[in-house]
Design an enzyme around this catalytic site. Sequence first.
Site, PDB file in Angstrom:
ATOM      1  N   SER A   1       0.779  -1.459   0.453  1.00 28.35           N
ATOM      2  CA  SER A   1       0.018   0.061   0.153  1.00 28.35           C
ATOM      3  C   SER A   1       0.750   1.068  -0.038  1.00 28.35           C
ATOM      4  O   SER A   1       0.225   2.608  -0.169  1.00 28.35           O
ATOM      5  CB  SER A   1      -0.992   0.277   1.588  1.00 28.35           C
ATOM      6  OG  SER A   1       0.000   0.264   2.203  1.00 28.35           O
TER       7      SER A   1
ATOM      8  N   HIS B   1      -5.842  -3.936  -2.054  1.00 25.14           N
ATOM      9  CA  HIS B   1      -4.978  -2.777  -3.090  1.00 25.14           C
ATOM     10  C   HIS B   1      -5.567  -3.430  -4.768  1.00 25.14           C
ATOM     11  O   HIS B   1      -5.185  -2.666  -5.808  1.00 25.14           O
ATOM     12  CB  HIS B   1      -4.100  -2.113  -2.670  1.00 25.14           C
ATOM     13  CG  HIS B   1      -4.569  -1.221  -1.525  1.00 25.14           C
ATOM     14  ND1 HIS B   1      -3.985   0.145  -1.464  1.00 25.14           N
ATOM     15  CD2 HIS B   1      -3.318  -1.241  -0.087  1.00 25.14           C
ATOM     16  CE1 HIS B   1      -4.225   0.153  -0.149  1.00 25.14           C
ATOM     17  NE2 HIS B   1      -3.781  -0.529   0.330  1.00 25.14           N
TER      18      HIS B   1
ATOM     19  N   LYS C   1     -11.607   0.125  -1.043  1.00 23.65           N
ATOM     20  CA  LYS C   1     -10.663   0.874  -2.377  1.00 23.65           C
ATOM     21  C   LYS C   1     -11.426   0.318  -3.128  1.00 23.65           C
ATOM     22  O   LYS C   1     -11.688   1.565  -3.726  1.00 23.65           O
ATOM     23  CB  LYS C   1      -9.333  -0.645  -2.199  1.00 23.65           C
ATOM     24  CG  LYS C   1      -9.014  -0.681  -0.550  1.00 23.65           C
ATOM     25  CD  LYS C   1      -8.134   0.922  -0.404  1.00 23.65           C
ATOM     26  CE  LYS C   1      -7.394   0.350   1.253  1.00 23.65           C
ATOM     27  NZ  LYS C   1      -8.113  -0.065   2.486  1.00 23.65           N
TER      28      LYS C   1
END
Length: 391
Positions: free
Chosen positions: A181, A209, A240
Amino acid sequence: MAPLDWIDAELAGLRQRDLLRELPAPFDLQTTTIEVAGRPLINFASNDYLGLAADPRLAAAAAEACHATGVGRGASPLVCGRSTIHAELERRLAEFEHAEAALLFPSGFAANAGIVPALADRGDAIFADAKNHASLIDGCRLSRAETHIYRHNDAAHLAELLATHAPQARRSLIATDTLFSMDGDVAPLVEIAALARRYDAMLLLDEAHATGVFGPHGRGLAEAASIEPDGAIRIGTMSKALGVAGGFVVGPQALVDYLANRARSYVFSTAQPASTAAAAIVALDVVVAEPQRRTQLLATAADLRERLQAAGWRTGDSASQIIPIEVGPAAEAVALSRRLRDAGFWVPAIRPPSVPPGESLLRLSLTANHTPAMIGALLAALGANHQDAKA
């Protein structure tokens, strides 16, 4: 001295080291432009990778579910908090991920912090990447298993640790982010999966992610690496690319049944609102029906990385929509962030403990809604104002 007086000294120390975090002004709408102190800023900090957080289709689904089921759930899923909408989202997640079953958690952090201790205990061995997310780190600490940290993305070091420690362990677990990340780089999943098979180790992949962004069908980097759906425990988040909130795990039905009994963050947490689950179902539909969002996002990221590097900025090993601008000292990262804010951009400085000391950076987080004009303006601001931070 009062019992909490020591806190003032701690805050002063953080401020002196340029590590003090202050709550920013509230951002009411999650879009590429936010308003701070009455001033619009182009937002390069959001994890809303596909631009769905403010999508009216998701909002309509959430409103309809809220009207039908109420605002809150009132209890944990095992008591009476799991609705038909939650069950449908779990079914859809399993279908999307080509897995037998799925289980919802209140957040991605709750998923990692609950699943790792459910899988490993005293007498077991965990092998974890040095730059794993804090939720995986905390899950390892809670597990009471012996945790061995391998150098970031170093499959050879992982192999050495497995050869030394796995034979003595009752069970072994390899845990890694697939997309990291802060640095935006990708784990060597093919090599890691091969080591898991060689040492008969469980493999846990945090796709937080990567879900919705990578892979031919948006299932993440495990799909992109052609790792068989039953070859890994895959954890993801809906906060996300899916633009909502909540975490999930997918895998065999037996795994889901076990975690529903043993993952404490599932057993003892109130279920997420059904409105959130309803919006996530729509987000999955968008991921399937609109692949151009992820292809455009990754193309924009590749172009921006190339142009930053050509201008002399250090972007590390980023290979994704997350692009670090490596600075080093925390004070310099804070100064660069402030200068960009003055130029009209929201790019917070990332400092310890989010990154190791001396590795502070600015984290550019792209979304499918960033336009060429926005990218060009950012590059112009960096080129015009920050020659001193170049490599």
